[in-house]
Enzyme design. Structure first.
Site, short mmCIF file in Angstrom:
data_model
loop_
_atom_site.label_atom_id
_atom_site.label_comp_id
_atom_site.label_asym_id
_atom_site.label_seq_id
_atom_site.Cartn_x
_atom_site.Cartn_y
_atom_site.Cartn_z
CE LYS A 69 -3.81 -2.07 2.63
NZ LYS A 69 -4.58 -2.06 3.89
CD GLU A 99 -19.39 -5.85 7.30
OE1 GLU A 99 -18.80 -4.89 6.77
OE2 GLU A 99 -19.39 -7.00 6.81
NE ARG A 147 -20.77 -6.35 3.97
CZ ARG A 147 -20.23 -6.62 2.77
NH1 ARG A 147 -20.55 -5.88 1.73
NH2 ARG A 147 -19.38 -7.60 2.63
#
Length: 631
Positions: free
Chosen positions: A284, A370, A398
């Site tokens: 990243k 979740e 979700r």
């Protein structure tokens, strides 16, 4: 065709991947370098998702070079990593408008470009969508290739593994690329891995592998021994055993910043049949030292100075609701050892950094999962803990089944701190918290609170911990009206609203949460009664009836869709108790609200002061009500 840019001479000549595919291999590296510099230059001026995109520059170039996009389908997961993709697919000059009103969408969006084959924003959907595309193409006899690019964080969600499990049982020509951007890879390991990837993706190995299978399948015992031997041989040098066991041909890991290796491997894999899995290791923030060192800080910065790596600070008007929650959680945990904090990979966004430092044994980041977060909280509550689930409004969607089945049905005392409720702005339709009042209001046992200011938020959070049942405190992104926060915590009376202004015009404004500020301004303009409803469930039925007896018209205001929202609850109360009174429900209309500033999103939804005033003025006709009473 756009005009050439002297700073980016090669990049400015690329208006589509077709232009990219005309380049020589040496030119690809030049393009790659210009693309990375362009991202740094452009995002520094307007902000946006940054570190993830820098990490996928080589991968994006290689994918569009090797595959015939958009005929070959390229599906990105989440979309944080898709800025390079937008630049190379005809949207280079528009990148400066990303996340702005009328500008580029923050994530891949089907109606923005034919190269955006699937709309995303939430994680872990790419493999399922790509598998569906692959099966549909095969049914039509279409030879197109389908590629899913999924980030390592998205692989923590169960949906990704459900899709992999299904893909492995089918004969679909699907390529899944794991962009593993959270793992360092040393030079020696990288060279060895690139070598194995090259060999394992080559035609010779593929033909030997498939030919051997055909022969050995005639001898089941030998076939099983060979299959296990191959799998475990790869597992000794490569972390691919789990994917092989699921039925995918694993290749990698490969250095995701070695453009030549990427191109060679993808060219080999382009012709392979069946489900393939390519493991690519990236970093990243690649090419920007500060982002490499701290990719979390540079995930989605605002405008910054690229030379000094200094992010320009936004003017602060006080603590955000996320900060209010974070401070409350620490204070509450210090006085109650039963408090446990849970987040599905939103530590920074939800304001839990300090809580993790102070209470590491009671902090749980369950990653992008979740559903697990909610049921995990339910299990904790069964054993006497007081779990607090910090979750964004759209992410709670979700875990809806778990909210109903595992928490509410068992009446467990789980507190949901629901951040980013209402309109969030730049992240757009996938992240607007428009529906939570509606999808929660119908669930038995669940208490729903909506704070109108910072202090009320703190007191409501505390109130939730005093209840024997599940509860939710729902608050918007950013800051509130600037009300001082009291350190003392006091439980609010359950289901009781608060009259903030007594009016004389016959108009009553019933406001939920963030809409109270608008309601109070309208109260002055229309000399209306203003009520801070506080609770969406249970509603203050006694107060609603008292207001209805005196009022000639009632307006409900909420930063939630009108359909099934808090205003619908008020209408239900009035209907069931025999009141017939003009009602106007103001909330988010029956459509998805696009990206832009939060202020522009509110205006688009008709929830800014000017729009609400116009709606009320057009509707409010007190003389008609009085005439009706007289007759």
């Amino acid at each position: 065709m756009s005009q050439p840019d002297a700073s980016f001479p090669l990049l400015s000549s690329i208006d589509s991947p077709a232009d990219l595919r005309k380049l020589s291999r040496p030119q690809l590296q030049t393009l790659n370098d210009e693309l990375r510099r362009y991202l740094i230059t452009t995002v520094s001026q307007m902000g946006g998702h940054f570190a993830a995109g820098l990490g996928t520059v080589e991968l994006t170039v290689a994918l569009h070079y090797v595959f015939n996009t958009p005929e070959d389908r390229l599906v990105w997961d989440v979309g944080h990593q898709a800025y390079p993709h937008k630049v190379l697919t005809g949207r280079r000059d528009q990148l400066r408008t990303i996340k702005q009103t009328g500008g580029l969408a923050p994530f891949p969006t089907r109606d923005e470009s034919p190269y955006d084959t699937f709309g995303v924003g939430h994680s872990s959907t790419s493999i399922s969508a790509a598998l569906g595309m692959s099966i549909a193409a095969a049914a039509k006899g279409d030879p197109r290739r389908v590629i899913a690019v999924i980030g390592d964080g998205a692989m923590t969600a169960g949906m990704a593994f459900e899709a992999l499990n299904h893909a492995g049982s089918l004969d679909a020509d699907l390529l899944v690329i794991l962009n593993d951007n959270d793992m360092s890879i040393s030079e020696n390991v990288g060279a060895m891995s690139n070598y194995f990837a090259k060999v394992l993706s080559g035609k010779l190995y593929a033909s030997l592998r498939e030919g051997g299978k055909k022969v050995l399948r005639q001898m089941p015992t030998v076939w099983e021994l060979a299959r296990r031997s191959e799998s475990h041989m790869k597992g000794m040098v490569l972390p691919g055993t789990i994917f092989e066991e699921m039925g995918l041909n694993y290749i990698g890991p490969i250095d995701g910043h070695d453009l030549n290796a990427l191109v060679r491997t993808l060219e080999n894999m382009r012709g392979l049949k069946g489900p393939q899995f390519l493991h690519v290791v990236t970093r990243k923030g690649k090419g920007f030292a500060a982002a490499e060192a701290d990719p979390i800080k540079w995930h989605g910065p605002g405008p910054f100075d690229a030379a000094s790596a200094t992010i320009f600070k936004e003017k602060s008007t006080g603590p955000s609701y996320s900060q209010i929650f974070g401070q409350w959680l620490c204070d509450m945990a210090a006085r109650d050892a039963r408090i446990v904090g849970i987040t599905p990979a939103m530590r920074e966004g939800s304001g839990m950094v300090e809580f993790e430092k102070r209470f590491p044994d009671r902090y749980f980041d369950v990653a992008i999962a979740e559903q697990h977060a909610v049921t995990f909280a339910a299990g904790l509550a069964c054993e006497g803990a007081r779990p607090v689930v910090a979750i964004y409004s759209t992410f709670l969607q979700r875990a809806y089944d778990q909210l109903i089945h595992d928490v509410a049905l068992q009446n467990l005392p789980v507190l949901f701190a629901i951040d980013r409720a209402g309109l969030v702005g730049g992240d757009g339709a996938t992240h607007q918290g428009s529906f939570d009042f509606s999808f929660m209001r119908c669930i038995p046992n669940l208490i729903i609170m909506a704070p109108s200011d910072e202090n009320e938020c703190r007191q409501m959070l505390y109130t939730g911990t005093t209840l024997p049942s599940p509860s939710a405190v729902r608050y918007p992104r950013g800051g509130g009206p600037g009300v001082p926060v009291q350190e003392e915590m006091t439980a609010l009376p359950l289901g009781k609203a608060q009259v903030r202004r007594e009016g004389r015009s016959g108009l009553a404004l019933l406001a939920f949460g963030s809409m109270l500020a608008v309601a109070e301004q309208l109260g002055e303009l229309f000399d209306a009664t203003v009520v801070n409803m506080r609770y969406v469930k249970p509603l203050d039925e006694d107060l609603i009836q008292r207001v209805a007896r005196r009022a000639e018209g009632i307006v409900t205001l909420e930063e939630n869709v009108v359909a099934g929202g808090a205003g619908s609850g008020v209408a239900q109360v009035l209907s069931q108790t025999g009141f017939c009174i003009p009602l106007l429900h103001i909330g988010i209309p029956d459509r998805f609200i696009a990206h832009g500033s939060r202020e522009d999103c509110l205006a688009d939804a008709g929830l800014d002061l000017a729009s609400v005033r116009a709606q009320v003025a057009a509707w409010w006709r007190p003389s008609r009500r009085r005439a009706a009473k007289a007759t």
